[in-house]
Design an enzyme around this catalytic site. Structure first.
Site, PDB file in Angstrom:
ATOM      1  CG  ASN A   9      98.566  68.721   7.949  1.00  0.00           C
ATOM      2  OD1 ASN A   9      98.715  68.533   9.160  1.00  0.00           O
ATOM      3  ND2 ASN A   9      98.288  69.918   7.442  1.00  0.00           N
ATOM      4  CE  LYS A  11      94.648  70.165   7.325  1.00  0.00           C
ATOM      5  NZ  LYS A  11      93.692  70.899   6.522  1.00  0.00           N
ATOM      6  CG  HIS A  95      98.694  74.158   6.385  1.00  0.00           C
ATOM      7  ND1 HIS A  95      97.418  74.649   6.545  1.00  0.00           N
ATOM      8  CD2 HIS A  95      98.576  72.989   5.709  1.00  0.00           C
ATOM      9  CE1 HIS A  95      96.568  73.790   5.988  1.00  0.00           C
ATOM     10  NE2 HIS A  95      97.237  72.787   5.480  1.00  0.00           N
ATOM     11  CD  GLU A  97      94.165  74.130   8.103  1.00  0.00           C
ATOM     12  OE1 GLU A  97      94.831  73.444   8.890  1.00  0.00           O
ATOM     13  OE2 GLU A  97      93.443  73.634   7.201  1.00  0.00           O
ATOM     14  CD  GLU A 167      97.833  71.977   1.634  1.00  0.00           C
ATOM     15  OE1 GLU A 167      97.786  70.753   1.741  1.00  0.00           O
ATOM     16  OE2 GLU A 167      97.631  72.752   2.590  1.00  0.00           O
ATOM     17  N   GLY A 173      89.488  70.947   2.941  1.00  0.00           N
ATOM     18  CA  GLY A 173      88.427  70.511   3.848  1.00  0.00           C
ATOM     19  C   GLY A 173      87.026  70.827   3.342  1.00  0.00           C
ATOM     20  CB  SER A 213      89.052  68.023  -1.169  1.00  0.00           C
ATOM     21  OG  SER A 213      88.505  68.960  -0.245  1.00  0.00           O
TER      22      SER A 213
HETATM   23  P1  13P Z   1      92.013  68.240   3.262  1.00  0.00           P
HETATM   24  O1  13P Z   1      92.650  67.065   2.555  1.00  0.00           O
HETATM   25  O2  13P Z   1      91.254  67.844   4.492  1.00  0.00           O
HETATM   26  O3  13P Z   1      91.252  69.104   2.319  1.00  0.00           O
HETATM   27  O4  13P Z   1      93.240  69.142   3.812  1.00  0.00           O
HETATM   28  C1  13P Z   1      94.262  69.508   2.947  1.00  0.00           C
HETATM   29  C2  13P Z   1      95.361  70.120   3.731  1.00  0.00           C
HETATM   30  O5  13P Z   1      95.242  71.232   4.222  1.00  0.00           O
HETATM   31  C3  13P Z   1      96.589  69.319   3.927  1.00  0.00           C
HETATM   32  O6  13P Z   1      97.601  70.077   4.495  1.00  0.00           O
END
Ligand code: 13P
Length: 250
Positions: A9, A11, A95, A97, A167, A173, A213
């Site tokens: 992803n 982002k 997601h 976010e 997740e 992150g 992560s």
């Molecule tokens: P990270 O791998 O940067 O922690 O992000 C995970 C994520 O949100 C994938 O959709």
């Protein structure tokens, strides 16, 4: 046997030119892979150009979000038909976010999942608890609520077409990964919940990715767990060599 499914992803990262460059490098690094599914999800703006690079390769293309509406006056939104026409096979839905910053609730996630099924684009539905929910002992109930909300009114026949990404928000992150054991326990709980909603056979078929992560240094131990069928990778998918290593987990 569930086929491993490694997804990146991206982002809100990469201009069109940068996305094309990364996709080219990745395709080269990954080579011809048959025993696992590989997906990259650039921003909507990059889909058309990246589609040209991944066409005919082992790397599939997905979007990070999608409207539950078909078309019309929905400023800033992108429809399932547009994603399919751009060459997408997959779309990420719900997601954390999107839930956190754009107030997507279970009902919106459910409508998007239904729209994806109607249009024939494969959905990856994200679920996961926040740190304060985990600390309050509510991790499982939050995940159960996300699952029941997302799958409401969806038949077992359709449900098996959906991938789930667990997740935990506190691991995204932050460099904090759930331990492989904790992740596997939650994945087992997710599978049990799916078996309760549908049946064992459906639950056994469904793929559950872990996200938060994931890196080239921890992917092997995560993927060794029984209920972890793949990864949804953020930061470490932005470099071709690290994502290629994740794809080639041992
Ligand atoms: P990270 O791998 O940067 O922690 O992000 C995970 C994520 O949100 C994938 O959709």
């Amino acid at each position: 046997m569930r086929k491993p499914f490694l997804a990146g992803n991206w982002k809100m990262n990469k201009t069109v030119d940068e996305a094309v460059e990364l996709a080219k490098e990745l395709v080269e690094n990954v080579g011809d892979v048959k025993d696992r599914d590989i997906l990259i999800c650039p921003t909507s703006l990059c889909l058309t150009e990246v589609a040209k690079i991944v066409k005919g390769t082992s790397v599939k293309l997905g979007a990070q979000n999608m409207s539950f509406e078909d078309s019309g006056a929905f400023t800033g939104e992108v429809s399932a038909d547009m994603l399919l026409a751009a060459g997408c096979d997959y779309v990420i839905i719900g997601h954390s976010e999107r839930r956190e910053y754009y107030h997507e609730d279970n009902e919106a996630v459910n409508k998007k999942a239904k729209k994806a099924l109607e249009k024939g684009i494969n959905a990856i539905v994200c679920v996961g608890e926040k740190l304060e929910e985990r600390e309050a002992g509510k991790a499982e109930s939050v995940v159960e609520d996300h699952l029941k909300g997302a799958f409401s009114g969806i038949s077992g026949e359709d449900a098996v077409k959906i991938t789930i990404a667990y997740e935990p928000v506190w691991a995204i992150g932050t460099g904090k990964t759930a331990t492989p054991e904790d992740a596997d326990n939650m994945h087992a709980f997710i599978r049990k919940t799916l078996a309760d909603i549908y049946d064992e056979a459906a639950a056994e078929k469904m793929r559950i990715q872990y996200g938060g992560s994931v890196k080239d240094s921890n992917v092997d131990e995560l993927m060794a767990r029984e209920n972890i069928d793949g990864a949804l990778v953020g930061g470490a998918s932005l470099k071709a060599d690290s994502f290629a290593r994740i794809v080639k987990f041992k």
